[in-house]
Design an enzyme around this catalytic site. Structure first.
Site, PDB file in Angstrom:
ATOM      1  N   HIS A   1       1.858   4.539  -2.920  1.00 18.39           N
ATOM      2  CA  HIS A   1       2.011   5.997  -2.780  1.00 18.39           C
ATOM      3  C   HIS A   1       3.393   6.434  -3.264  1.00 18.39           C
ATOM      4  CE1 HIS A   1      -1.739   6.771  -0.791  1.00 18.39           C
ATOM      5  NE2 HIS A   1      -1.452   6.060   0.284  1.00 18.39           N
TER       6      HIS A   1
ATOM      7  N   HIS B   1       0.830  -1.212   0.000  1.00 16.98           N
ATOM      8  CA  HIS B   1       0.000   0.000   0.000  1.00 16.98           C
ATOM      9  C   HIS B   1       0.865   1.262   0.000  1.00 16.98           C
ATOM     10  CE1 HIS B   1      -3.755   2.233   1.079  1.00 16.98           C
ATOM     11  NE2 HIS B   1      -2.883   3.058   1.628  1.00 16.98           N
ATOM     12  N   GLU B   2       1.809   1.314   0.933  1.00 11.30           N
ATOM     13  CA  GLU B   2       2.642   2.512   1.038  1.00 11.30           C
ATOM     14  C   GLU B   2       3.558   2.674  -0.177  1.00 11.30           C
ATOM     15  OE1 GLU B   2       1.898   4.666   3.128  1.00 11.30           O
ATOM     16  OE2 GLU B   2       0.647   3.429   4.442  1.00 11.30           O
TER      17      GLU B   2
END
Length: 750
Positions: free
Chosen positions: A537, A533-534
């Site tokens: 980004h 997820h990170e």
């Protein structure tokens, strides 16, 4: 019930994966030197380098950030430059040529200030030295004076025609920010705006403190502990109750409380525990309602109908009405699945109590009849060490974008802790395109949770015109050093016009540190999800190449920014992608049947939709127009009319709904991006998740533009769905009709 959808929704995320039983090991690449280096870097991070760096620098290679006072000096030097550029912007009306440069210069000014502010935010959350943590809140005030200049640009139709779509989008962002800052109000009203803004910050801090404050314990009678099957903690609690012969005081959130909610066959202790966990004091409720009313007053002051209207006008949704169009459609799609799941729980409760009818499922029944379990991979996998997962990420990015992660030695003083590792992001054609600093291990004083910090955004720099800024070279040496630092941030990228400032991001996690005795850090599946997820980004920041930093990478609409990160989680549903975790291609990754379906997944999704609806109600005109507005009453009414499980009298979970502060009027965003990400995965990547052509399309249509294009335009082109491009009420309804259950991501992660 609503409480659980925020606190432990992650634990119940489940999907059914139906893949044909076939061998996937052949998908893995032969291990390269970079693969082995990145595995070694994170699995044995404290091995000393054979070639220690002789250089001594400051944070991120900036020689002027070698000690805390230097950070303050850098801030002052930045303010000097910012003031010179401010003067140039304010005097731009003197010539048409200068007016044409206003958007560019505003973006440069924002970049100067953000580079200090974003660095300060990182230092506050990650630096172990308290002197660094306390050194840094300085900048940002005179933006309000730029409103009239920007008006002069945007009100001149001939000038607007000369702006590129990206420049116009950037100008609109500044315009809307200025409007929300009440700059064109008379002095008295402007002062009231400042006062209300200050009140909101104070109330917000108090609300967040209340949200995380311990709740009063529940009184549990000894007879209520009978029948608990837990052989460890449950037995000890029963013995304690028998020995003391008095009620036990069990605090919400404790291991004892969790055990009672999951294991107590008697309904009464679970009911007491639920009420204790979801109760509030009158003061806690008053703080939240004061926060909501103050926000509403501020919105009315700047001419908006409500805080929701003020917040949403620059989001994909545009209006609260459109948000409700999306949520209503999503409710209509999700309700049948959630009701079916609720019936499953009711049947379990019927069997448990030996009833002849289907009983009502209460909020305290959820975890007992459907115990939450951590997410699991769709296929059996060998232990996934931190280094192995980073290797898999690098391999995935190479397949999709032609990009790899390459470990590089940080200079002495460049990082704030020995745990921090520096990665170069390398493009196979363009070379170095950015840096990622990975601070991944838990330590005392470090912020908890996982986060992605954009310390520096990409932007085009070769069009900067310093000559008009008032002879910057005549200022003190510190300003000169600041300018020299900016030069090393710039990079000419092959096959692309212009010179671009390279992005720099930091990943913060709190994984266990590897040790000699325990070996490498082995990640749980939810940790792997978090890292993917990170890194979604991070890739958004790395691949963004816009002329303006204010629209680069993750600087985009709140209800669009989670799309790349949630989409990354979907790759973990693919055995083909999971094969990239195999260092040497020797493991057989075979699907051996389906993972079981969690019948409560759709219940939790539905509860999150109800919370998003509640967020809209709390930020609607009703907060001021209804003199008897009560947050508890609105929660009860919404739960009993649109919800699945009845509201429990005497409870007031809303005081623990912390997202009401940071995501006020935009809590729907995560559901919205989940729906879009699911659609993109199914229509673009699911059949061939390592396809380079598809990766390039996604990169060129979405990641490259950040907030520099209308998100609706990007999504419609990616999905070949022209009906979405308008981004109107029907487009919002259409997204609400898309299915979001088939994902492995964790609902609620931001």
């Amino acid at each position: 019930m609503l409480a659980r959808s925020v606190r432990t929704l992650a634990a119940s995320s489940r999907s059914i994966f139906r893949f044909r039983g076939c061998l996937f090991a052949k998908c893995a690449s032969t291990a390269t030197t970079d693969d082995r280096t990145i595995v070694s870097l994170f699995d044995s991070p404290h091995v000393a380098s054979k070639y220690p760096s002789p250089a001594n620098t400051g944070l991120f290679g900036h020689s002027q950030l070698s000690h805390p006072n230097a950070f303050i000096s850098l801030s002052e030097a930045t303010l000097v430059r910012a003031q010179l550029l401010t003067n140039r912007i304010l005097n731009a009306r003197s010539s048409r040529e200068e007016l044409l440069k206003v958007v560019k210069n505003l973006d440069r000014l924002s970049d100067m200030l953000c580079s200090v502010i974003d660095l300060a935010e990182l230092i506050r959350n990650a630096h172990p030295d308290r002197n660094w943590v306390t050194a840094g809140n300085h900048v940002y005030e005179r933006l309000c004076e730029f409103m009239n200049v920007l008006k002069a640009v945007l009100s001149d139709s001939s000038l607007v025609k000369t702006l590129s779509p990206e420049a116009y989008q950037t100008a609109l962002i500044f315009w809307r920010d200025f409007e929300k800052s009440a700059i064109d109000l008379p002095p008295a009203e402007r002062q009231k705006f400042v006062s209300l803004s200050s009140d909101i910050l104070v109330l917000g801090r108090e609300f967040l403190e209340n949200a995380s404050a311990p709740r009063s314990p529940a009184s549990i009678s000894p007879q209520h502990m009978a029948g608990i099957k837990d052989k460890g903690l449950g037995v000890r609690l029963q013995l304690q109750a028998q020995f003391t012969k008095r009620d036990l005081l069990v605090y919400p959130g404790s291991l004892q409380a969790q055990m009672i909610m999951r294991s107590a066959p008697d309904e009464e202790p679970r009911r007491r525990m639920y009420i204790a966990a979801n109760s509030s004091t009158e003061q806690q409720i008053a703080t939240l309602e004061s926060l909501l009313k103050t926000r509403a007053e501020l919105a009315r002051l700047v001419g908006r109908q409500s805080f929701g209207h003020m917040t949403l006008d620059d989001k994909m949704a545009k209006t609260p009405e459109n948000v409700m169009n999306f949520l209503d459609a999503l409710i209509g799609h999700t309700r049948p699945f959630a009701r079916r799941a609720l019936k499953t729980l009711s049947l379990r409760k019927k069997a448990h109590h030996g009833l002849s009818f289907l009983p009502i499922v209460q909020a305290w029944d959820r975890d007992f009849y459907c115990p939450p379990e951590p997410p699991a991979p769709p296929i059996p996998l060998p232990p996934l060490t931190l280094g192995t997962v980073f290797m898999g990420l690098s391999r995935l990015f190479k397949h999709l974008y032609g990009i790899t992660l390459r470990p590089t030695e940080a200079q002495s003083g460049e990082v704030w802790h020995s745990d921090v590792q520096k990665l170069e992001v390398m493009d196979e054609d363009k070379g170095l395109i950015g840096w990622i600093y990975a601070d991944l291990f838990a330590r005392r004083g470090k912020a908890s949770g996982a986060a992605h910090y954009t310390v520096r955004c990409s932007r085009r720099t070769d069009l900067d015109d310093d000559a008009g800024d008032g002879s910057l070279t005549g200022y003190e040496e510190l300003v000169q050093q600041n300018l020299e630092f900016e030069k090393v941030k710039r990079h000419k990228i092959p096959n692309q016009d212009g010179t671009y400032q390279l992005p720099l991001v930091v990943l913060l996690c709190e994984f266990a540190r590897p040790s000699v005795s325990k070996g490498a850090t082995v990640l749980e599946w939810h940790d792997v999800l978090t890292l993917f997820h990170e890194m979604g980004h991070a890739m958004h920041s790395m691949l963004g190449r816009t002329e303006y930093q204010n629209v680069s990478g993750t600087r985009c609409a709140t209800d669009f920014v989670e799309l790349p990160s949630i989409l990354m989680e979907h790759f973990l549903s693919s055995p083909t992608a999971l094969s990239l975790f195999d260092l040497n291609g020797t493991h057989s990754l075979r699907q051996i049947g389906n993972t079981h379906e969690d019948p409560c997944h759709s219940i939790d999704t539905f509860s999150q939709i109800i919370l998003a609806s509640l967020d809209q109600i709390y930020h609607s005109p009703a907060i001021l127009d209804n003199s008897t507005f009560s947050t508890t009453h609105e929660l009860e009414k919404l739960s009993n009319t649109n919800g699945l499980i009845p509201h429990v009298p005497g409870t007031s979970f809303q005081t623990q709904f912390g997202h009401l502060f940071g995501y006020g009027a935009t809590y729907y965003s995560y559901l919205f991006d989940r729906a879009i990400a699911s659609r993109v995965w199914k229509q673009v990547f699911e059949k061939d998740p390592l396809n380079r052509e598809l990766g390039e399309k996604y990169k060129s249509e979405v990641l490259r533009w950040g907030g520099g294009r209308d998100p609706w335009e990007m999504v419609s082109k990616l999905l070949n769905a022209p009906e979405l491009e308008r981004g109107d009420a029907e487009a919002m309804r259409e997204v609400g009709r898309w299915k979001i259950e088939d994902e492995v991501g964790v609902p609620g992660r931001h």
